[in-house]
Design a protein around this motif. Structure first.
Motif, short mmCIF file in Angstrom:
data_model
loop_
_atom_site.label_atom_id
_atom_site.label_comp_id
_atom_site.label_asym_id
_atom_site.label_seq_id
_atom_site.Cartn_x
_atom_site.Cartn_y
_atom_site.Cartn_z
N VAL A 251 0.99 -1.15 0.07
CA VAL A 251 -0.15 -0.02 0.08
C VAL A 251 0.78 1.19 0.00
N ASP A 252 0.65 2.12 -0.98
CA ASP A 252 1.43 3.27 -1.08
C ASP A 252 0.66 4.45 -0.51
N VAL A 253 1.33 4.79 0.72
CA VAL A 253 0.50 6.07 1.45
C VAL A 253 1.16 7.43 1.41
N THR A 254 1.75 7.49 0.33
CA THR A 254 2.79 8.80 0.07
C THR A 254 1.68 10.13 0.18
N ASP A 255 0.52 9.91 -0.28
CA ASP A 255 -0.38 10.84 -0.51
C ASP A 255 -1.04 11.39 0.89
N ARG A 256 -0.83 10.74 2.04
CA ARG A 256 -1.38 10.70 3.70
C ARG A 256 -0.24 11.21 4.36
N LEU A 257 0.97 11.55 4.09
CA LEU A 257 2.22 11.54 5.15
C LEU A 257 2.03 12.82 5.97
#
Length: 369
Positions: A251-257
């Motif tokens: 899961v790529d969570v880069t947009d929620r950091l």
């Protein structure tokens, strides 16, 4: 045996020792009841107790137990009991009452439980669960932010002097050299009159940090700290942060950091571990290898392909990506991990070290110097 020793043993062993050590009067009796409400689950799990009349469970409810325990035990003991209730014995009914949530002590070891309850909680309690979790995150953020910022405040320049007096900039070599003439033989010490400090050079070239974080159950503290560090690092100039969470999925969570709670709500702690799949995905995120640090946070117990993990490490090393492997990223810095796979990764160029978050920030800053 002294009466105090007998009392302590009776509280420790519980009602199963009543025939030998007797009952407990007054507040000790209430403490015994509160401990029994929680820890009889340990006996039940081992098949001890059954339905004998003398071993009937107490009539406490989870809410009354919480209130009673808070009054009966010192704060640190109560926090241990509260943590065991939620984490060890699954008394999640404690979190289903708004009054309980309003009074619960925000502690890091409760955070996985709070976040796990969030998706199953009634809508009217979700906001409260998030608020308690946010208080825990705020505590961690408040502790770590100044340490991380200081680690990335700039590389020390030993050839330039600074008027900023701080321990981080202190130049003990120059200070010693400049004050040798002030040695006091009677006291056997140097009386320093002039203290020297190094200037710092700001980093200008951009770096990308890819955090690849194992979200299996054994890594829960590491996931929490990684999410907080990602939020802090993403706010620093010249650093782009990308974050990937994995078990057998990625899961790529880069947009929620910017919001660690949003990041952590993406986590479903538990399940298997496919490091190879996560590493292959992270390779696709790297645009400028020589200005990229990949930090792999995992216990290295691979459920997928160990050969695939090592192949990714070898490709990244050949591309000159800085690779850091962290078997633990928590307040203890201690880890149980697969030394064989970690050792083979180290032979291929990955630096390995279990550490606390503040030491990781220093290690990361040095890697990017």
């Amino acid at each position: 045996m002294s009466s105090e020793a007998s009392r302590r043993w009776r509280l420790m062993l519980g009602r199963y020792a009543q025939d030998k050590l007797g009952g407990l009067p007054g507040q000790d009796g209430a403490r015994d009841e509160a401990l029994d409400f929680l820890y009889r689950r340990e006996y039940a799990a081992r098949g001890i107790g059954g339905k004998e009349g003398s071993l009937d469970p107490t009539q406490l409810t989870a809410l009354s137990w919480l209130n009673q325990s808070r009054a009966l035990f010192p704060g640190d003991v109560f926090e241990t009991l509260q943590g065991d209730a939620l984490n060890r014995y699954g008394l999640t009914e404690l979190l289903k009452d708004p009054d309980v949530l309003a009074r619960i002590e925000p502690r890091q070891d409760l955070l996985p439980v709070l976040l796990g309850m969030h998706s199953r909680a009634p809508d009217q309690l979700k906001a409260q669960l998030r608020a308690v979790a946010q208080r825990v995150i705020d505590q961690i953020m408040e502790r770590l932010r100044p340490k991380v910022t200081r680690a990335f405040s700039g590389q020390r320049n030993r050839f330039a002097r600074s008027n900023v007096a701080s321990a981080a900039n202190f130049d003990w070599r120059a200070t010693l050299r400049d004050n040798l003439s002030r040695y006091d033989p009677d006291r056997q010490r140097i009386l320093a009159e002039r203290l020297r400090f190094n200037a710092r050079v700001k980093r200008r070239l951009p770096w990308t940090v890819v955090l690849c974080v194992d979200q299996s159950g054994s890594m829960s503290d590491s996931v929490i700290h990684a999410a907080v560090l990602a939020a802090i690092l993403s706010g620093l100039p010249g650093i782009t942060v990308k974050m990937v969470l994995f078990d057998t999925s990625v899961v790529d969570v880069t947009d929620r950091l910017t919001d660690p709670i949003d990041t952590l709500l993406s986590v479903q702690l538990g399940g298997g571990t496919d490091i190879s799949r996560a590493m292959r995905y992270c390779e696709t995120l790297i645009d400028n290898p020589t200005r990229t640090v990949l930090a792999l946070v995992t216990d290295f117990f691979e459920g997928g392909s160990p050969a695939g993990v090592l192949a990714s490490v070898a490709r990244l090393a050949e591309a000159q990506v800085v690779q850091l492997g962290l078997p633990a990223l928590d307040d203890t810095g201690r880890a149980w991990f697969d030394h064989d796979l970690a050792g083979k990764a180290a032979d291929l160029g990955m630096q390995i070290g279990a550490m606390t978050p503040e030491h990781f920030a220093e290690w990361l800053a040095e890697a990017m110097a």
